[in-house]
Design a protein around this motif. Structure first.
Motif, mmCIF file in Angstrom:
data_model
loop_
_atom_site.group_PDB
_atom_site.id
_atom_site.type_symbol
_atom_site.label_atom_id
_atom_site.label_comp_id
_atom_site.label_asym_id
_atom_site.label_seq_id
_atom_site.Cartn_x
_atom_site.Cartn_y
_atom_site.Cartn_z
ATOM 1 N N GLY A 143 0.817 -1.211 0.000
ATOM 2 C CA GLY A 143 0.000 0.000 0.000
ATOM 3 C C GLY A 143 0.849 1.258 0.000
ATOM 4 O O GLY A 143 0.513 2.256 -0.645
ATOM 5 N N TRP A 144 1.969 1.209 0.713
ATOM 6 C CA TRP A 144 2.902 2.341 0.793
ATOM 7 C C TRP A 144 3.402 2.720 -0.607
ATOM 8 O O TRP A 144 3.402 3.896 -0.979
ATOM 9 N N GLU A 145 3.815 1.725 -1.376
ATOM 10 C CA GLU A 145 4.286 1.990 -2.733
ATOM 11 C C GLU A 145 3.139 2.359 -3.672
ATOM 12 O O GLU A 145 3.310 3.153 -4.604
ATOM 13 N N GLY A 146 1.964 1.792 -3.432
ATOM 14 C CA GLY A 146 0.802 2.159 -4.237
ATOM 15 C C GLY A 146 0.435 3.624 -4.054
ATOM 16 O O GLY A 146 0.083 4.320 -5.019
ATOM 17 N N VAL A 147 0.535 4.108 -2.827
ATOM 18 C CA VAL A 147 0.282 5.520 -2.559
ATOM 19 C C VAL A 147 1.320 6.381 -3.279
ATOM 20 O O VAL A 147 1.001 7.441 -3.839
ATOM 21 N N GLY A 148 2.578 5.923 -3.277
ATOM 22 C CA GLY A 148 3.621 6.661 -3.983
ATOM 23 C C GLY A 148 3.357 6.743 -5.474
ATOM 24 O O GLY A 148 3.532 7.795 -6.100
ATOM 25 N N LEU A 149 2.925 5.619 -6.053
ATOM 26 C CA LEU A 149 2.584 5.620 -7.477
ATOM 27 C C LEU A 149 1.412 6.551 -7.752
ATOM 28 O O LEU A 149 1.436 7.352 -8.707
ATOM 29 N N GLY A 150 0.373 6.465 -6.918
ATOM 30 C CA GLY A 150 -0.796 7.324 -7.111
ATOM 31 C C GLY A 150 -0.448 8.799 -7.012
ATOM 32 O O GLY A 150 -0.947 9.625 -7.788
ATOM 33 N N SER A 151 0.415 9.143 -6.061
ATOM 34 C CA SER A 151 0.801 10.545 -5.919
ATOM 35 C C SER A 151 1.562 11.031 -7.148
ATOM 36 O O SER A 151 1.370 12.161 -7.607
ATOM 37 N N TYR A 152 2.422 10.190 -7.694
ATOM 38 C CA TYR A 152 3.162 10.553 -8.918
ATOM 39 C C TYR A 152 2.189 10.826 -10.071
ATOM 40 O O TYR A 152 2.320 11.818 -10.794
ATOM 41 N N LEU A 153 1.206 9.964 -10.235
ATOM 42 C CA LEU A 153 0.249 10.125 -11.321
ATOM 43 C C LEU A 153 -0.621 11.363 -11.133
ATOM 44 O O LEU A 153 -0.950 12.062 -12.099
ATOM 45 N N ALA A 226 9.364 7.127 7.226
ATOM 46 C CA ALA A 226 8.290 8.026 7.659
ATOM 47 C C ALA A 226 8.564 9.469 7.256
ATOM 48 O O ALA A 226 7.645 10.179 6.813
ATOM 49 N N VAL A 227 9.812 9.943 7.387
ATOM 50 C CA VAL A 227 10.092 11.341 7.062
ATOM 51 C C VAL A 227 9.948 11.589 5.553
ATOM 52 O O VAL A 227 9.592 12.695 5.134
ATOM 53 N N GLY A 228 10.193 10.563 4.738
ATOM 54 C CA GLY A 228 10.005 10.731 3.301
ATOM 55 C C GLY A 228 8.542 10.872 2.933
ATOM 56 O O GLY A 228 8.151 11.802 2.214
ATOM 57 N N LYS A 229 7.713 9.980 3.433
ATOM 58 C CA LYS A 229 6.300 9.993 3.075
ATOM 59 C C LYS A 229 5.573 11.164 3.716
ATOM 60 O O LYS A 229 4.644 11.729 3.113
ATOM 61 N N SER A 230 5.952 11.532 4.927
ATOM 62 C CA SER A 230 5.254 12.601 5.637
ATOM 63 C C SER A 230 5.916 13.961 5.472
ATOM 64 O O SER A 230 5.565 14.906 6.173
ATOM 65 N N THR A 260 0.031 11.510 5.968
ATOM 66 C CA THR A 260 -0.208 10.918 7.286
ATOM 67 C C THR A 260 0.322 9.494 7.386
ATOM 68 O O THR A 260 0.288 8.900 8.467
ATOM 69 N N ALA A 261 0.805 8.940 6.264
ATOM 70 C CA ALA A 261 1.259 7.544 6.274
ATOM 71 C C ALA A 261 2.440 7.351 7.214
ATOM 72 O O ALA A 261 2.527 6.338 7.917
ATOM 73 N N GLY A 262 3.376 8.305 7.230
ATOM 74 C CA GLY A 262 4.522 8.180 8.119
ATOM 75 C C GLY A 262 4.125 8.247 9.579
ATOM 76 O O GLY A 262 4.677 7.529 10.427
ATOM 77 N N VAL A 263 3.162 9.110 9.895
ATOM 78 C CA VAL A 263 2.650 9.196 11.273
ATOM 79 C C VAL A 263 2.016 7.867 11.663
ATOM 80 O O VAL A 263 2.242 7.349 12.778
ATOM 81 N N THR A 312 0.907 22.317 6.072
ATOM 82 C CA THR A 312 0.787 20.865 6.238
ATOM 83 C C THR A 312 2.076 20.279 6.803
ATOM 84 O O THR A 312 2.054 19.475 7.734
ATOM 85 N N ILE A 313 3.212 20.690 6.239
ATOM 86 C CA ILE A 313 4.502 20.205 6.752
ATOM 87 C C ILE A 313 4.630 20.540 8.227
ATOM 88 O O ILE A 313 5.078 19.718 9.041
ATOM 89 N N SER A 314 4.220 21.763 8.586
ATOM 90 C CA SER A 314 4.318 22.199 9.982
ATOM 91 C C SER A 314 3.410 21.380 10.899
ATOM 92 O O SER A 314 3.825 20.959 11.985
ATOM 93 N N GLN A 315 2.181 21.132 10.468
ATOM 94 C CA GLN A 315 1.243 20.388 11.311
ATOM 95 C C GLN A 315 1.637 18.918 11.448
ATOM 96 O O GLN A 315 1.452 18.316 12.507
ATOM 97 N N ILE A 316 2.193 18.336 10.384
ATOM 98 C CA ILE A 316 2.724 16.979 10.512
ATOM 99 C C ILE A 316 3.884 16.982 11.509
ATOM 100 O O ILE A 316 4.100 16.019 12.249
ATOM 101 N N GLY A 317 4.641 18.096 11.538
ATOM 102 C CA GLY A 317 5.701 18.233 12.533
ATOM 103 C C GLY A 317 5.162 18.138 13.950
ATOM 104 O O GLY A 317 5.796 17.531 14.826
ATOM 105 N N TYR A 318 4.000 18.728 14.208
ATOM 106 C CA TYR A 318 3.375 18.603 15.539
ATOM 107 C C TYR A 318 3.051 17.139 15.849
ATOM 108 O O TYR A 318 3.198 16.684 16.990
ATOM 109 N N MET A 319 2.591 16.412 14.845
ATOM 110 C CA MET A 319 2.288 14.993 15.060
ATOM 111 C C MET A 319 3.562 14.217 15.384
ATOM 112 O O MET A 319 3.562 13.354 16.279
#
Length: 608
Positions: A143-153, A226-230, A260-263, A312-319
């Motif tokens: 699923g992790w790689e599928g999300v990466g593919l979907g984001s690229y597309l 996690a830091v790559g995906k988030s 949120t996948a990395g979180v 978004t980057i900042s709020q993920i930082g809070y997480m």
């Protein structure tokens, strides 16, 4: 009802297959019914499954559909795992995903690739559900790689523009760096524990001594993924450029799914991180530094979507900060509330862009509160929740994070409060510049009900979502004990975003101070350019990694490296010719050679 869980990832994936194979032959209304309807049915199914789970004893439920692969000691079923954490993610992904799909039906109505857009969106949602429902780490990685593919597309959806293709490739390559780290982490876990079943890994890792090299190495490698995906430091630079995709894509990627996948990964593997205190502390530091630098960059952006991207980057930082200090439930609570108000803000920004000549620069807008009342109030509510003003959903989740952080590290709490002040400034800077002041241009068109309804629903969730907290006591260890009542710490935590709002009003609403005058000095202009460029990290990576690699490629344009291998091959051929010269096919020479060889061996033996 829970036994129907297997349908959750299947519905959007079926929608993807139908649209990918036959979408171009279907009328637009049918495409919308398939694309939006599949995720709508999914949202209903998720609500029923989640309600059945929460109404019961909330014991984890495992559904195995069959064997997936058996290779040596590795045996992987195709199964799903449902507990309070995955139920929370299920609600977020399906609920927010459906509202974004409904919004997209109008936003993308004039696009020539309508079917392709919904096919990619369905694929993305299906991959995210595989990720959050997987019962083993290999299926999670699928699923992790599928999300990466979907984001690229999706980021490169408008691929006719070369800049969009570059942004998609950048996101794909930078997240692959984290994915490689995650893959190595999975290899390490399997070689040491001989299983990749998530619950078995967490139980078996209990035999490791706290702080020993194995849990530290494994958790550090998972943190890399996690830091790559988030999009956290140092792999966060792909996310602002991901704004190249359509606005609904930005809402889906930045609100409910990919970032949120990395979180989720760290929260799911929390027992492993508890065994590595140094890595867990690193999670908190990464989150704290990221939330500050991203907040500073958001202060100086002029593109409406890039401001939200840095937020978004900042709020993920809070997480990440919450995960690092052990505030596991607070991190997931903020993940949920953030999905509400960030999806609202992106969709409201999309409505402004849609109706305002597709303009992105906030300083070319102004006075839109009367012309676009729905978008205005959506922005007001979303920004209030983003800034964590009292009585909004963002207040409840971020307040929990800050109080639990103070109980562990007052220093990190102070940095997080500074981040909350900065958030208040850039959130309402955006509102005041876009919706107040004189009208600069007339609105080109209005929005239909399919765009308005998601804004209304998300506005209600951004206000009242703090009441929807799902208990996670059955998943995480005992939460940090914080002091009750409202003392100086609590007061400062509440005051920080309010002060930020006041500063934004003085500069951009009342006009008491001038932002242009503030940055008039040369060093302030340099600081502004530095923050605007994302602290120069792209330039750093270009200088340290990209340009040297390109130089090596240019050096090798005449196959310099391959010439070395070719030389080895030629030497092998020459040796072959020498060896084959002795094979002339004459038996007398062979017999004589054997005889003389035997004599030589005997002589050597006698002499030695």
């Amino acid at each position: 009802m829970i036994e129907w869980l297997w349908l959750a990832p299947l519905l959007p994936l079926l929608g993807f297959l139908i649209l990918a194979l036959a979408g171009e032959k279907l009328p637009r209304s049918a495409v919308a019914w398939v694309g939006v309807g599949s995720v709508g049915l999914l949202a209903i199914l998720a609500a029923l499954v989640g309600a059945a789970f929460l109404a019961g004893d909330q014991q984890p439920y495992r559904l195995v559909l069959g064997s997936w692969m058996v290779i040596g000691d590795l045996s992987l079923p195709f199964g799903f795992y449902l507990d309070a954490l995955s139920v929370t993610m299920l609600f977020v992904v399906t609920g927010i995903g459906f509202l974004i799909h409904l919004y997209s039906a109008d936003f993308m109505a004039d696009d020539v690739s309508y079917a392709r857009f919904f096919a990619y969106m369905n694929l993305f949602v299906g991959a995210m559900l595989v990720l959050v429902l997987a019962d083993n780490l290999v299926m999670l990685y699928l699923g992790w790689e599928g999300v990466g593919l979907g984001s690229y597309l999706l980021i490169g959806f408008w691929y006719e523009n070369p800049d969009n293709g570059y942004a998609a490739r950048k996101a794909f390559v930078m997240t692959r760096v984290g994915d490689t780290s995650l893959a190595i982490g999975l290899f390490l876990l399997f070689t040491q524990l001989h299983t990749l079943d998530i619950q078995s890994v967490l139980r078996a890792s209990g035999q490791w001594q706290e702080g020993s090299w194995l849990p530290v190495a494994a958790s550090a490698l998972l943190l890399g993924g996690a830091v790559g995906k988030s999009a956290q430091l140092p792999l966060q630079t792909w996310l602002p450029d991901a704004m190249a995709g359509p606005t609904p894509v930005s809402a889906l990627i930045h609100a409910a799914t990919m970032v949120t996948a990395g979180v989720y990964l760290i929260a799911r593997m929390h027992d492993l991180f508890i065994l590595a205190p140094a890595v867990q502390h690193a999670v908190a530091l990464v989150g704290t530094i990221t939330l500050l630098i991203a907040g500073c960059s958001a202060l100086v952006q002029t593109d409406i979507k890039r401001i939200l991207a840095y937020s978004t980057i900042s709020q993920i930082g809070y997480m990440f900060l919450a995960l690092g200090v052990g505030a596991w439930s607070a991190a997931i609570f903020h993940l949920m509330t953030h999905a509400f108000f960030k999806a609202l803000l992106f969709l409201a920004a999309g409505a402004v862009i849609f109706c305002f000549h597709h303009e992105h620069n906030i300083f070319r807008m102004g006075g839109l509160r009367k012309a676009m009342p729905i978008a205005f109030w959506s922005f007001m509510i979303g920004s209030a929740a983003l800034a964590a003003l009292p009585l909004t959903s963002g207040y409840y989740s971020k307040h929990d994070i800050l109080l639990e952080t103070f109980a562990v590290s007052p220093g990190l709490w102070a940095a997080a409060c500074l981040g909350a002040l900065i958030t208040g400034i850039y959130s309402f800077r955006l509102v005041f510049v876009v919706f107040f002041g004189p009208e600069r241009h007339e609105v080109e068109q209005g929005i239909g009900w399919r765009m308005a309804l998601p804004l209304v629903v998300l506005s209600a969730l951004a206000l009242l979502g703090g009441l929807l907290r799902i208990p996670l006591d059955s998943v995480f260890p005992e939460t940090i004990q914080t002091h009750k009542g409202c003392d100086a710490v609590c007061g400062l935590t509440i005051a920080a975003p309010v002060v930020g709002l006041a500063i934004a009003a003085l500069f951009y609403l009342i006009g008491t101070f001038s932002a242009q005058r503030l940055v008039s000095s040369r060093w302030m202009q340099g600081l502004q350019r530095w923050w605007f460029s994302g602290w120069g990290l792209d330039s750093l990576y270009n200088a340290v990694l990209i340009r040297p690699f390109k130089a090596i490629a240019r050096l090798n344009k005449n196959d310099v490296v391959d010439a070395g291998y070719a030389a080895i091959a030629r030497r092998s051929l020459n040796l072959h010719y020498l060896a084959s010269a002795s094979q002339i096919g004459r038996l007398r020479w062979y017999a004589a050679s054997m005889g003389w060889g035997a004599v030589l061996i005997i002589v050597i033996g006698l002499l030695s």
